[in-house]
Write an enzyme that holds these catalytic residues in place. Structure first.
Site, short mmCIF file in Angstrom:
data_model
loop_
_atom_site.label_atom_id
_atom_site.label_comp_id
_atom_site.label_asym_id
_atom_site.label_seq_id
_atom_site.Cartn_x
_atom_site.Cartn_y
_atom_site.Cartn_z
N SER A 142 0.83 -1.21 0.00
CA SER A 142 0.00 0.00 0.00
C SER A 142 0.86 1.25 0.00
O SER A 142 1.95 1.27 0.58
CB SER A 142 -0.90 0.00 1.25
N TYR A 167 -2.52 -0.35 9.94
CA TYR A 167 -2.70 -0.93 8.60
C TYR A 167 -1.41 -0.81 7.79
O TYR A 167 -0.92 -1.78 7.20
CB TYR A 167 -3.85 -0.25 7.87
#
Length: 349
Positions: A142, A167
């Site tokens: 990501s 995350y």
């Protein structure tokens, strides 16, 4: 080629599985269909792949009614026994791991879910690849790994050691775990750092869906940091094109790797990290304007301060993907948003 795609009830996983099936690959899809967002949308995606909700049984393969070369299994990545049995029986050539507990903000509320799915589950996949001779392991990272990094555009060679959400930390840990397996066992690992993907069948927790829903239902949209944000919005079709190039071309050790001054995106092991984005950031207010134009209605805006765990801007340097595979996103924001809005109106009536 026989490919395991995890996360096929999800946004990008659905699009990837469909594209691979259309070109003739054999695809096994895996997803736990969790309730992080509306499962009706997840089941609708699976229906498009020929998988009926009523046919699905936990930890068992379901044959697609639309694609003879597709099967689906509902399972958790953290269930090592089921994962190992699947790999042993199906004998995959490649794995593309798109399954993960998603969402930057939700990781602040429910951190344990991220460790189980994104770390324990990821380890189970690495172990299964090692034990059952999978040749190529591509996985979703990501843009959030860049964290406090202010240098833009983000380069895959930049160090990314200061995440601002759990995350992001789990995605960074995936990259490091993959490198370890590439080094120790020669597993060909390629990580893709996704930049703000949008398009048909998108996630309801992301801006395009949240904004479209609010505008069409006469509710104000939440504009964080008072609109002073930008994102490298990337159309899902362009993303899938890049992912397939990585699935088709496994990583190799780099002759340019220098252990004295290590570039974190390459290695003496068969390991590589790429950015995958549009290479053209868009101001949030410009994005909203494009969406308003496609819908034909102006948004009511509620301007709010910055949220915890968020970043002001993202901007992908995709030079490596361009040099290695000729990858170049072609879909303009206007065209991509028009496709999204057309789907949204049809799906949500």
């Amino acid at each position: 080629m026989k490919i395991l795609v995890t996360g096929t009830a999800g946004f990008i996983g659905y699009h990837l599985a469909k594209e691979l099936l259309l070109r003739g690959d054999e695809v096994v899809g895996l997803d736990n269909i969790n309730d992080y967002y509306d499962v009706k949308l997840k089941y609708a995606r699976l229906k498009e792949l020929g998988i009926d909700k009523d046919d699905i049984k936990d930890n068992q393969l379901t044959q697609s009614k639309t694609y003879p070369n597709h099967k689906f299994i509902k399972a958790n990545l953290e269930d090592a026994e089921t994962i190992n049995r699947l790999f042993k029986e199906e004998k995959f050539d490649a794995l593309c791991n798109l399954a993960a507990q998603a969402g930057v903000r939700y990781s602040i509320e429910n951190p344990h879910a991220y460790i189980q799915s994104n770390v324990v589950g990821f380890l189970n996949l690495l172990e299964a690849c090692r034990n059952y001779d999978v040749k190529n392991f591509a996985f979703a990272s990501s843009s959030s790994v860049y964290g406090l990094n202010k240098s833009q555009p983000f380069k895959s060679s930049d160090h990314s050691d200061h995440p601002v959400s759990l995350y992001a930390a789990t995605k960074k840990s995936n990259e490091m775990m993959a490198h370890t397996y590439a080094h120790l066992y020669g597993l060909h690992c390629t990580g893709l750092r996704f930049f703000t993907v949008y398009g048909e069948w998108g996630r309801p927790d992301m801006a395009p869906m949240l904004f479209a829903d609010a505008i069409l239902n006469d509710r104000a949209i939440k504009v964080f940091n008072h609109g002073n944000m930008s994102r490298d919005f990337t159309y899902v079709g362009d993303i899938v094109e890049g992912v397939i190039k990585v699935i088709d071309n496994q990583s190799t050790p780099s002759q340019k790797f220098d252990a004295a001054t290590p570039n974190p995106s390459i290695s003496s092991a068969p390991y590589k990290i790429y950015n995958i984005g549009n290479n053209s950031p868009v101001q949030l207010l410009d994005f909203i304007k494009t969406l308003e134009n496609a819908i034909g209605k102006e948004a009511q805006k509620n301007f709010l301060p910055m949220q915890d765990g968020d970043v002001v801007s993202t901007y992908a340097d995709v030079t490596d993907l361009m040099n290695d595979f000729g990858y170049k996103p072609e879909t303009s924001l206007k065209v991509g948003i028009e496709k999204f809005v057309k789907w949204y109106r049809e799906f949500y009536k």
